[in-house]
Design an enzyme around this catalytic site. Structure first.
Site, PDB file in Angstrom:
ATOM      1  CE  LYS A  83     -22.280  -0.010 -41.260  1.00  0.00           C
ATOM      2  NZ  LYS A  83     -21.618   0.973 -40.357  1.00  0.00           N
TER       3      LYS A  83
HETATM    4  C1  E4P Z   1     -18.417   1.061 -39.330  1.00  0.00           C
HETATM    5  O1  E4P Z   1     -19.018   0.666 -40.289  1.00  0.00           O
HETATM    6  C2  E4P Z   1     -18.795   0.762 -37.930  1.00  0.00           C
HETATM    7  O2  E4P Z   1     -20.089   1.160 -37.682  1.00  0.00           O
HETATM    8  C3  E4P Z   1     -17.820   1.440 -37.011  1.00  0.00           C
HETATM    9  O3  E4P Z   1     -16.516   1.253 -37.508  1.00  0.00           O
HETATM   10  C4  E4P Z   1     -17.945   1.009 -35.566  1.00  0.00           C
HETATM   11  O4  E4P Z   1     -16.880   1.573 -34.858  1.00  0.00           O
HETATM   12  P1  E4P Z   1     -16.833   1.677 -33.255  1.00  0.00           P
HETATM   13  O5  E4P Z   1     -16.582   0.320 -32.711  1.00  0.00           O
HETATM   14  O6  E4P Z   1     -15.719   2.629 -32.999  1.00  0.00           O
HETATM   15  O7  E4P Z   1     -18.178   2.219 -32.836  1.00  0.00           O
END
Ligand code: E4P
Length: 214
Positions: A83
């Site tokens: 990521k």
């Molecule tokens: C996934 O890849 C993201 O990091 C995650 O869905 C973020 O979610 P949040 O907004 O609940 O922290």
């Protein structure tokens, strides 16, 4: 549509995996920090449980640092997707990593133009954060729909990973609009299985069967 779990918790991943419908996992620095253990060890354990993609995020903010971290993550397992945040430095890193065939997921995407840039840079996945937009009275699912349309218009191979999911309707809407993936907390994953009429119906069937004289 593929279902990913948005967690770094091994127990949750094992439980979802046992249901037979888990396609992948997304982690982020916050989720890994919650576990309070060596993050590399945790990601390694996740990769051993699952055959599908396991997302691990870089924390550097410069391209060189991101590349170094991404290559380290990629060495861990063939499942790793790195990521990379949606920044200018991030997109330089995505371009280079796609040339090295290291799959990337561009994270923290909040606009269609960011998704377009990420796809052009060679991202394997883009992650619109729908819940965080909804939290600000913006329409997260509308963003997901726009990205899907743009990618379809031009035949981009980049997969749309609907992230920051807050409830089952986000998952249903993502599936209706043709998103490739939705990633969700374990609590949302659990809710996908549930309906009170299923429970009541089953109770009734079992009670009626029990009344039979056999
Ligand atoms: C996934 O890849 C993201 O990091 C995650 O869905 C973020 O979610 P949040 O907004 O609940 O922290």
């Amino acid at each position: 549509m593929k279902l990913f779990l948005d967690t770094a918790n091994i127990t949750e991943i094992e439980q979802a995996q046992a249901m037979g419908v888990l396609d992948g996992v997304t982690t982020n620095p916050t989720l890994l920090a919650k576990e309070g253990r060596d993050p590399v060890q945790v990601v390694q354990e996740i990769c051993e449980i699952l055959e599908g993609p396991v997302n691990a995020e870089v924390i550097s903010t410069d391209c060189e640092g991101m590349l170094k971290e991404a290559r380290q993550w990629a060495k861990l397992s063939e499942n790793i997707v790195v990521k990379i945040p949606m920044t200018r430095e991030g997109m330089k890193a995505v371009k280079k990593l796609s040339e090295e065939e290291i799959p990337t997921n561009v994270t923290l995407v909040f606009s269609p133009s960011q998704a377009l840039i990420a796809a052009k840079a060679g991202a394997a996945y883009v992650s619109p954060f729908v819940g965080r937009l909804d939290d600000r009275s913006e329409d997260g699912m509308q963003l997901a729909a726009q990205i899907i349309q743009i990618f379809n218009n031009y035949g981009f191979g980049t997969e749309v990973l609907v992230a920051s999911v807050r409830h089952p309707m986000h998952v249903v809407e993502a599936a209706l609009m043709g998103a490739d993936i939705a990633t969700m907390p374990y609590a949302v994953f659990e809710k996908l299985f549930e309906h009170p009429l299923t429970d009541l119906g089953l109770q009734q069937f079992l009670a009626d069967w029990g009344k039979l004289k056999r």
